[in-house]
Motif scaffolding. Structure first.
Motif, PDB file in Angstrom:
ATOM      1  N   UNK A 258       1.010  -1.325   0.441  1.00  0.00           N
ATOM      2  CA  UNK A 258       0.162   0.370  -0.127  1.00  0.00           C
ATOM      3  C   UNK A 258       0.562   1.277  -0.550  1.00  0.00           C
ATOM      4  N   UNK A 259       0.270   2.444   0.042  1.00  0.00           N
ATOM      5  CA  UNK A 259       0.885   3.593  -0.131  1.00  0.00           C
ATOM      6  C   UNK A 259       1.465   4.167  -0.929  1.00  0.00           C
ATOM      7  N   UNK A 260       2.754   4.548  -0.923  1.00  0.00           N
ATOM      8  CA  UNK A 260       2.679   5.128  -2.573  1.00  0.00           C
ATOM      9  C   UNK A 260       4.062   4.382  -2.699  1.00  0.00           C
ATOM     10  N   UNK A 261       4.591   4.961  -4.689  1.00  0.00           N
ATOM     11  CA  UNK A 261       5.798   4.663  -4.628  1.00  0.00           C
ATOM     12  C   UNK A 261       6.598   5.954  -3.541  1.00  0.00           C
ATOM     13  N   UNK A 264      12.164   8.934  -3.652  1.00  0.00           N
ATOM     14  CA  UNK A 264      12.984   7.596  -3.660  1.00  0.00           C
ATOM     15  C   UNK A 264      13.680   7.390  -4.775  1.00  0.00           C
ATOM     16  N   UNK A 265      13.102   6.520  -4.885  1.00  0.00           N
ATOM     17  CA  UNK A 265      12.941   5.922  -6.350  1.00  0.00           C
ATOM     18  C   UNK A 265      14.525   6.808  -7.118  1.00  0.00           C
ATOM     19  N   UNK A 266      14.261   7.799  -7.300  1.00  0.00           N
ATOM     20  CA  UNK A 266      15.315   8.718  -8.128  1.00  0.00           C
ATOM     21  C   UNK A 266      16.317   8.912  -8.421  1.00  0.00           C
ATOM     22  N   UNK A 285       1.172   9.347  -9.777  1.00  0.00           N
ATOM     23  CA  UNK A 285       3.473   8.369 -10.683  1.00  0.00           C
ATOM     24  C   UNK A 285       3.921   9.577 -10.284  1.00  0.00           C
ATOM     25  N   UNK A 286       4.474   9.282  -9.722  1.00  0.00           N
ATOM     26  CA  UNK A 286       6.282  10.470  -9.534  1.00  0.00           C
ATOM     27  C   UNK A 286       6.652  10.670 -10.189  1.00  0.00           C
ATOM     28  N   UNK A 287       6.796  11.658 -10.235  1.00  0.00           N
ATOM     29  CA  UNK A 287       7.598  12.811 -11.435  1.00  0.00           C
ATOM     30  C   UNK A 287       9.716  11.726 -11.446  1.00  0.00           C
ATOM     31  N   UNK A 288       9.194  11.395 -10.392  1.00  0.00           N
ATOM     32  CA  UNK A 288      11.081  11.450 -10.056  1.00  0.00           C
ATOM     33  C   UNK A 288      10.950  10.245 -10.431  1.00  0.00           C
ATOM     34  N   UNK A 289      10.069   9.051 -10.837  1.00  0.00           N
ATOM     35  CA  UNK A 289      11.071   8.095 -11.762  1.00  0.00           C
ATOM     36  C   UNK A 289      11.640   8.000 -12.927  1.00  0.00           C
ATOM     37  N   UNK A 311       3.599  11.605 -16.196  1.00  0.00           N
ATOM     38  CA  UNK A 311       4.313  12.567 -16.105  1.00  0.00           C
ATOM     39  C   UNK A 311       4.997  12.649 -17.413  1.00  0.00           C
ATOM     40  N   UNK A 312       4.784  13.852 -18.186  1.00  0.00           N
ATOM     41  CA  UNK A 312       5.392  14.178 -19.549  1.00  0.00           C
ATOM     42  C   UNK A 312       7.346  13.656 -19.647  1.00  0.00           C
ATOM     43  N   UNK A 313       7.951  14.206 -18.474  1.00  0.00           N
ATOM     44  CA  UNK A 313       9.136  13.773 -18.162  1.00  0.00           C
ATOM     45  C   UNK A 313       9.195  12.182 -18.531  1.00  0.00           C
TER      46      UNK A 313
END
Length: 357
Positions: A258-261, A264-266, A285-289, A311-313
């Motif tokens: 559960x929770x979020x991605x 810190x995967x960045x 979805x975190x942009x940091x991916x 994310x466009x990134x």
């Protein structure tokens, strides 16, 4: 008949038939390599007469049947025994665990059954590699394996082992490879595994593990491969995941996380494979991916509580070959930047609320 022969190398040919019983007459033989041939029938009991044998390589053949119970009793100098990738049956002879000079034992990819003997502790201080994956070994891992403190590889994946993951494996502090996958282990991932500071690969997938991933697990900063897929793990993905900067593959699919991605995967800039699908993850979805610049595979599908836009990134991840973001609640349009992903061969976005044309 070559009575003084010490080394016999016949590997990488197309030899067929069986090993003749007369091999037992080569009493001076210390090295016998017959790998990667098409040898069949049973391994002859006459090998037991070769008391000087130090290295015996018989892998990648078609040997059948069980190993004679006393086949290795006289091979007191044997330090390497490679029997993998045959069709051997029966249990592992007790005599092998009494060969006090044994360093490398591989019997993976056969049809070995029975249980693991508790007598392997006699190899403490010697054995560095134990590989028995892809067999039918049942029961538990005996506590005596905790005394094999020189082990760098312990691989019993794809067997029929049961009960909890043994915490005593945390005593094997030289381990680099630990494969416990595809068995019937239950319980939690021991926090004590954090003592395995040299570990580069940890596989516990396809078991029945429960509970959360201990924070201590993410102290294993040398990990390159972490695979916990297809269990029943709960809780959140710890933010400490960012400490595993050497990770190449991270697979958490098919759990109940559960929770979020975590953003810190960045920091996982070497990561090529990221799979967190089929969990209960939430939020966006975190942009940091997009900072995982080595990614080739991205799978965060079937987390039905995830929402927001893609994310466009992510279009910066120009090594991507596969994207799976299906069956979530993503909205908006498919990023135009995906046009930069020239290596992409699979794109699965179905079952969302995307629009546009």
């Amino acid at each position: 008949m070559f009575l003084c022969l010490q080394v016999l190398k016949l590997h990488d040919n197309n030899l067929q038939g069986s090993i003749p019983p007369t091999i037992g007459q080569l009493h001076a033989l210390t090295l016998f390599y017959a790998t990667s041939n098409a040898l069949t029938h049973t391994i002859p009991a006459e090998l037991s007469q070769l008391s000087q044998m130090a290295k015996l390589y018989l892998y990648k053949n078609h040997f059948l049947g069980s190993l004679p119970e006393h086949l290795f009793d006289n091979m007191k100098n044997l330090n390497t025994l490679l029997l993998h990738e045959n069709s051997l049956t029966g249990s592992i002879p007790l005599g092998i665990s009494k060969l006090t000079k044994m360093k490398i034992f591989q019997i993976n990819d056969n049809q070995i059954n029975g249980t693991l003997s508790s007598t392997w502790e006699q190899l403490a201080g010697k054995l560095v590699s134990f590989a028995a994956k892809n067999n039918m070994i049942s029961g538990t891992i005996p506590t005596s394996f905790g005394s094999l403190t020189m082990l760098t590889k312990f691989d019993v994946g794809t067997n029929q082992l049961t009960h909890e993951l043994p915490s005593f494996l945390s005593k094997l502090t030289l381990l680099k490879q630990l494969n416990l996958a595809t068995n019937s282990f239950n319980g939690t991932i021991p926090a004590g595994f954090s003592r395995l500071t040299k570990l580069t690969s940890l596989y516990v997938k396809y078991n029945s593990l429960t509970g959360s991933m201990p924070d201590e697990l993410f102290e294993l900063v040398k990990l390159k491969e972490l695979d916990v897929q297809d269990n029943s793990l709960t809780g959140t993905i710890p933010i400490y995941i960012g400490a595993l900067t050497k990770l190449l593959e991270l697979d958490m699919v098919n759990n109940a996380l559960t929770g979020t991605v975590p953003i810190e995967v960045r920091y996982l800039t070497r990561l090529t494979f990221l799979s967190m699908g089929h969990n209960r993850l939430e939020s966006t979805l975190p942009v940091e991916v997009s900072e995982c610049v080595s990614l080739k595979t991205l799978k965060i599908a079937a987390n039905t509580a995830m929402h927001g836009t893609i994310p466009e990134e992510y279009g910066r991840l120009t090594d991507l070959e596969e994207i799976q973001l299906f069956q979530t609640q993503f909205t908006g349009t498919i990023p135009l930047s995906f046009g930069n992903l020239t290596k992409l061969t699979l794109l699965l976005l179905y079952g969302n609320q995307l629009h546009g044309r």
